[in-house]
Design a protein around this motif. Structure first.
Motif, short mmCIF file in Angstrom:
data_model
loop_
_atom_site.label_atom_id
_atom_site.label_comp_id
_atom_site.label_asym_id
_atom_site.label_seq_id
_atom_site.Cartn_x
_atom_site.Cartn_y
_atom_site.Cartn_z
N ARG A 163 -10.91 -4.41 -0.80
CA ARG A 163 -11.55 -5.68 0.04
C ARG A 163 -10.82 -7.08 -0.65
O ARG A 163 -10.30 -7.66 0.20
CB ARG A 163 -12.89 -5.68 0.26
N LYS A 164 -11.06 -7.06 -1.94
CA LYS A 164 -10.64 -8.41 -2.51
C LYS A 164 -9.14 -8.39 -2.52
O LYS A 164 -8.41 -9.75 -2.12
CB LYS A 164 -10.93 -8.41 -4.02
N GLN A 165 -8.42 -7.36 -2.53
CA GLN A 165 -6.88 -7.54 -2.35
C GLN A 165 -6.49 -7.87 -0.97
O GLN A 165 -5.67 -8.73 -0.35
CB GLN A 165 -6.09 -6.31 -2.48
N ALA A 166 -7.35 -7.30 0.11
CA ALA A 166 -6.90 -7.30 1.41
C ALA A 166 -7.25 -8.93 1.84
O ALA A 166 -6.34 -9.39 2.85
CB ALA A 166 -7.86 -6.47 2.24
N VAL A 215 0.80 -1.39 -0.14
CA VAL A 215 -0.17 0.02 -0.05
C VAL A 215 0.94 1.22 -0.10
O VAL A 215 1.52 1.41 0.95
CB VAL A 215 -0.93 -0.07 1.33
N ALA A 216 0.91 2.15 -1.01
CA ALA A 216 1.85 3.08 -1.30
C ALA A 216 1.22 4.23 -1.78
O ALA A 216 0.31 4.67 -2.23
CB ALA A 216 3.01 2.58 -2.34
N GLY A 217 2.02 5.51 -0.94
CA GLY A 217 1.61 6.73 -1.32
C GLY A 217 2.54 7.20 -2.01
O GLY A 217 3.62 6.97 -2.49
N PRO A 218 2.42 8.69 -2.88
CA PRO A 218 3.12 9.73 -3.47
C PRO A 218 4.46 10.03 -3.00
O PRO A 218 5.55 9.80 -3.64
CB PRO A 218 2.35 10.96 -3.92
N HIS A 269 -4.61 5.73 2.28
CA HIS A 269 -4.75 4.33 1.99
C HIS A 269 -4.38 3.18 3.06
O HIS A 269 -5.00 2.01 2.90
CB HIS A 269 -4.10 3.94 0.48
N SER A 270 -3.68 3.65 3.89
CA SER A 270 -3.51 2.57 4.89
C SER A 270 -4.59 2.42 5.80
O SER A 270 -4.91 1.24 5.99
CB SER A 270 -2.23 3.09 5.73
N VAL A 271 -5.23 3.27 5.99
CA VAL A 271 -6.69 2.98 6.90
C VAL A 271 -7.49 2.41 6.21
O VAL A 271 -7.97 1.39 6.74
CB VAL A 271 -6.96 4.48 7.56
N ALA A 272 -7.80 2.89 4.98
CA ALA A 272 -8.53 2.12 3.98
C ALA A 272 -8.43 0.55 3.90
O ALA A 272 -9.34 -0.16 3.90
CB ALA A 272 -8.48 2.78 2.73
N VAL A 273 -7.23 0.35 3.81
CA VAL A 273 -6.72 -1.27 3.68
C VAL A 273 -6.75 -2.00 5.10
O VAL A 273 -7.35 -2.92 5.12
CB VAL A 273 -5.28 -1.35 2.94
N GLY A 274 -6.47 -1.11 5.99
CA GLY A 274 -6.53 -1.78 7.20
C GLY A 274 -7.68 -2.14 7.89
O GLY A 274 -7.95 -2.96 8.38
#
Length: 436
Positions: free
Chosen positions: A336-339, A209-212, A353-358
């Motif tokens: 969600r599918k990736q997670a 999970v990466a940011g700019p 994105h970290s919180v969203a994936v978390g």
């Protein structure tokens, strides 16, 4: 008239602090308790057990206390079948529906305990009777359909939070404890690298999970290396991350800054929008790679090595790139599918994105989060991703060092791997300043 129920706690309840939290919860909610049985595990591989009667002034007060105890892993000694009610309409759940944690969960139905599949926090549990038997799984509220059998209340539900054992042999090995910018970074990076190598050796999948900020900090080539060498199975990011990665290949800049001189060339501020325009003209990132427009970088390696990526849109996005998912619900479902497929997750300089994936991860998934800003550590933890560990460090230093450790030290896992490593503490961090 008082109300009483008996609960039990089992496992490493002393080392993990579970027993202390249970006692504190009862007292904080004006209840009372009496310990009826307490057995202490006296060796590292032994667990402890506590059975206690919980007393409250009313049934409603007791229900509230039991709910809070349930969230930390205390369970009723006399379980009954889970209560289920049909959803009255699409996207509408029954009153008092059971809201999930991200911990492994089972429900009791027709006298049998059933594992809940696709566990994640803040969902409903749906029971489905099929020709192959009974299935229990989570559903987000917007996916609920009229007639779904939804579990209500805490009765008949068991939660099993991952515990911290007395050594580093637990589910996360070295991944235990608090956050500190003073800890030995190189040692921890080496352990993270070992965990990645071990995950791949066991057939697991690694999600990045990466940011700019990763591009701005000059770490793009090293993440691209990890993608190319098969140590990244999926990427979750945003429009900005992909745009600046491609911009770097086309113009040598990231958000208009020259990556070699660190200066802002004339008209450099337009490069990101020029990049988006060119990718749109090509028909998307994959088409831009196939046409030869994009010839290097992280997104290039993803296309060349069939590594799937999800670019979730933001209200701040320019363009956006054609590959960016602008529908929020659709983006959540893709994340969600990736997670659900990930066995290990690296969160690199992106709070958004970290919180969203978390939010979509079960608590059994290994999570390492890296950021320069320690203040964002608590934001991920406050959302319930308590299994996450992190490093407060520059992402431009972390990723190159990690890539070197992974690619040059692949054989280290066969000599003991991360499970034999000394326990280095950490929690999660993320850089929320450059998510767009």
């Amino acid at each position: 008239m008082t109300a009483t129920r008996t609960v039990e706690l089992e496992g490493h309840i002393i080392d993990s602090g579970m027993m202390q939290r249970a006692f504190g919860l009862v007292m904080d909610l004006d209840g009372d308790f009496e310990v009826e049985e307490f057995t202490v595990g006296k060796h590292k591989d032994e667990t402890s057990y506590c059975r206690m009667a919980v007393v409250a002034d009313s049934t409603d007060d007791l229900r509230e206390i039991l709910h809070e105890l349930h969230q930390i892993g205390a369970n009723l000694t006399d379980p009954v079948d889970a209560r289920v009610e049909p959803a009255p309409a699409d996207q509408v759940v029954p009153h008092g529906f059971y809201s999930t944690t991200n911990h492994p969960t089972t429900v009791r139905y027709d006298g049998e305990w059933i594992d809940v599949h696709d566990i994640e926090m803040d969902c409903a549990i749906v029971i489905e009777e099929t020709d192959d038997g009974v299935r229990a799984y989570t559903k987000v509220l917007n996916a609920i359909e009229a007639g779904d059998l939804v579990v209500t209340d805490d009765a008949g539900v068991r939660v099993d939070p991952p515990e911290r054992p007395r050594d580093s042999s637990g589910p996360f090995g070295f991944m235990q404890g608090g956050v500190s910018s003073e800890r030995p970074s190189e040692s921890l990076i080496r352990q993270v690298a070992d965990a990645m190598v071990e995950t791949k050796a066991n057939g697991g999948k690694i999600l990045v999970v990466a940011g700019p900020a990763l591009i701005h900090a000059g770490a793009a080539d090293d993440l691209a290396r990890l993608v190319r060498e098969g140590y990244v199975d999926m990427i979750s990011a945003g429009n900005g991350f992909a745009t600046h990665d491609i911009e770097r290949g086309l113009y040598g800049t990231s958000l208009g800054m020259d990556m070699e001189t660190m200066e802002h060339p004339r008209k450099g501020h337009k490069h990101h929008i020029y990049t988006i325009s060119e990718v749109i003209r090509a028909g998307g990132i994959e088409a831009a790679v196939e046409d030869g427009l994009v010839q290097n970088g992280i997104m290039y390696e993803c296309v060349q090595n069939d590594v799937p990526y999800v670019l979730a849109g933001s209200i701040r996005d320019d363009g956006p790139l054609p590959d960016t998912i602008t529908d929020a619900v659709e983006a959540q479902n893709a994340i969600r599918k990736q997670a659900h497929e990930a066995d290990m997750v690296l969160m690199l300089s992106t709070l958004l994105h970290s919180v969203a994936v978390g939010n979509c991860l079960p608590s059994t998934t290994k999570v390492v989060c890296v950021d320069i800003n320690p203040a964002t550590v608590t934001q991920l933890l406050d959302r319930g991703s308590s299994q996450a560990i992190g490093m407060v460090t520059d992402i431009g230093t972390f990723v190159p060092t990690l890539a070197d450790e992974v690619l040059e030290g692949e054989s280290s896992v066969t000599d003991g791997g991360v499970d034999d490593a000394a326990g280095a503490d950490g929690t999660a961090g993320a850089d929320g300043a450059n998510d767009a």
